[in-house]
Design a protein around this motif. Structure first.
Motif, short mmCIF file in Angstrom:
data_model
loop_
_atom_site.label_atom_id
_atom_site.label_comp_id
_atom_site.label_asym_id
_atom_site.label_seq_id
_atom_site.Cartn_x
_atom_site.Cartn_y
_atom_site.Cartn_z
N MET A 78 -86.12 -37.23 -22.27
CA MET A 78 -87.33 -37.91 -22.72
C MET A 78 -87.12 -39.42 -22.86
SD MET A 78 -88.67 -35.19 -25.57
CE MET A 78 -89.13 -33.50 -25.13
N THR A 79 -85.90 -39.84 -23.13
CA THR A 79 -85.62 -41.27 -23.27
C THR A 79 -85.13 -41.90 -21.98
OG1 THR A 79 -83.37 -40.81 -24.06
CG2 THR A 79 -85.11 -41.00 -25.72
N PRO A 135 -89.24 -34.12 -19.09
CA PRO A 135 -88.69 -34.55 -17.79
C PRO A 135 -87.56 -33.66 -17.28
CG PRO A 135 -89.09 -36.45 -19.16
CD PRO A 135 -89.32 -35.26 -20.04
N HIS A 136 -86.78 -33.09 -18.18
CA HIS A 136 -85.72 -32.19 -17.70
C HIS A 136 -86.34 -31.02 -16.93
CE1 HIS A 136 -83.11 -28.52 -18.48
NE2 HIS A 136 -82.41 -29.24 -17.63
N GLY A 137 -87.33 -30.35 -17.53
CA GLY A 137 -87.98 -29.24 -16.85
C GLY A 137 -88.70 -29.69 -15.59
N SER A 138 -89.36 -30.84 -15.64
CA SER A 138 -90.09 -31.35 -14.46
C SER A 138 -89.13 -31.69 -13.32
CB SER A 138 -90.90 -32.59 -14.84
OG SER A 138 -91.90 -32.27 -15.78
N SER A 139 -87.97 -32.26 -13.66
CA SER A 139 -87.00 -32.60 -12.61
C SER A 139 -86.43 -31.35 -11.95
CB SER A 139 -85.88 -33.47 -13.19
OG SER A 139 -85.05 -32.74 -14.08
N LYS A 140 -86.25 -30.29 -12.73
CA LYS A 140 -85.77 -29.03 -12.17
C LYS A 140 -86.84 -28.36 -11.31
CE LYS A 140 -81.51 -28.26 -13.63
NZ LYS A 140 -80.39 -27.94 -12.71
N LEU A 141 -88.09 -28.43 -11.75
CA LEU A 141 -89.18 -27.85 -10.97
C LEU A 141 -89.32 -28.58 -9.63
CD1 LEU A 141 -91.54 -25.92 -10.63
CD2 LEU A 141 -92.97 -27.54 -11.90
#
Length: 294
Positions: A78-79, A135-141
């Motif tokens: 997130m940061t 963003p972690h989940g979005s980057s993995k998706l």
């Protein structure tokens, strides 16, 4: 098969290397640092996900890739979101490009069940809509979408919370509770401690990669699987398990609740049916007992 494991020096990556070797495969470890020491591996190759030349050397002569290298901390994403997309998404695309150049046709990808976001207490199955909350989940998706566009035979494993063994991450719940018990210190928790998560033993998670590799779909097809114990455990239940195993009380300090799903539990039925995979070691008390004595 001769299998390249990216992120092989990591907590789960090292377990995947061991599981592959035990299953009769040759594991080639891809690591970021030449100082990495991994037991029983066939070969160690040093490469960075954002270095195309090194990646091409890393995939040379292998039959398949298990891709675990990446950034995993939700709050950090997130940061520093662009760094997460750079490593998790762009790095995965670079690896897929290297595989295409080397004609490596098989791929197993470590993704996350966090992609589903808040499922309102429903069991996580593969047909739920994607709704990554960070963003972690979005980057993995985004990385998953690249995998789907690739022409390899691919399995995507959306993992629940991995625990057990010697977990080196002090930010995860089970190590935090164990540390509090060991130091006789209070534990800070968000809210009332009733949030529920699915904890899957690191050995079970590693065996899912072997199962995925050995049950790949046809070339050009990507199959997705929810990987977890299928059992929900609240923060308070984790604390109770630690207190029982350690014979020490863990005092709780309740901080304000934060926005997060009240419950997130995988339904691994598809993986159990299609991959012939069973979570054998994922009872929370057994996980805690092993970690405490480790």
């Amino acid at each position: 098969m001769r299998v390249l494991v990216t992120g092989a020096a990591g907590y789960l990556g090292a377990a995947v290397v061991s599981a592959l070797m035990e299953a009769g495969h040759d594991a080639v470890a891809m690591v970021h640092s030449p100082q990495s020491n991994i037991a029983h591996v066939t070969e160690i190759r040093v490469a960075d996900l954002l270095d195309p030349v090194a990646l091409r050397r890393a995939v040379d002569g292998v039959d398949a890739v298990c891709h675990l290298a990446g950034l995993t901390r939700v709050r950090e994403s997130m940061t520093d979101p662009l760094r997460y997309f750079g490593v998790n998404t762009v790095g995965t695309i670079a690896l897929l490009d290297a595989m295409a150049s080397a004609e490596v046709p098989r791929f197993v990808f470590a993704s996350t069940g966090a992609i589903y976001g808040d499922v309102s207490g429903r069991a996580i199955t593969e047909d739920l809509p994607d709704n990554p909350p960070h963003p972690h989940g979005s980057s993995k998706l985004a990385a998953e979408k690249a995998v789907e566009a690739h022409d390899a035979a691919a399995v995507v494993l959306r993992l629940s919370n991995v625990a057990g063994g010697r977990d080196p991450d002090p930010t995860r719940l089970v190590p935090r509770v164990l540390s509090a018990a060991a130091r006789n210190e209070p534990l800070e928790v968000n809210g009332d401690g009733t949030t529920v998560r699915d904890y899957v033993h690191v050995s079970d998670a590693a065996n899912a990669f072997v199962a995925g590799l050995e049950h790949l779909p046809p070339p050009g097809v990507t199959e997705r699987y929810a990987i977890g114990s299928g059992r929900g455990t609240s923060v308070r239940q984790v604390v109770a398990a630690v207190e029982k195993v350690s014979a020490r009380r863990v005092a709780l300090i309740h901080r304000p609740a934060v926005p997060e799903p009240s419950s997130s539990v995988a339904d691994p039925a598809k993986a159990m049916d299609q991959l012939d995979w069973v979570p054998m070691y994922s009872d929370i008390e057994a996980i805690v007992d092993q970690m405490w004595h480790a």
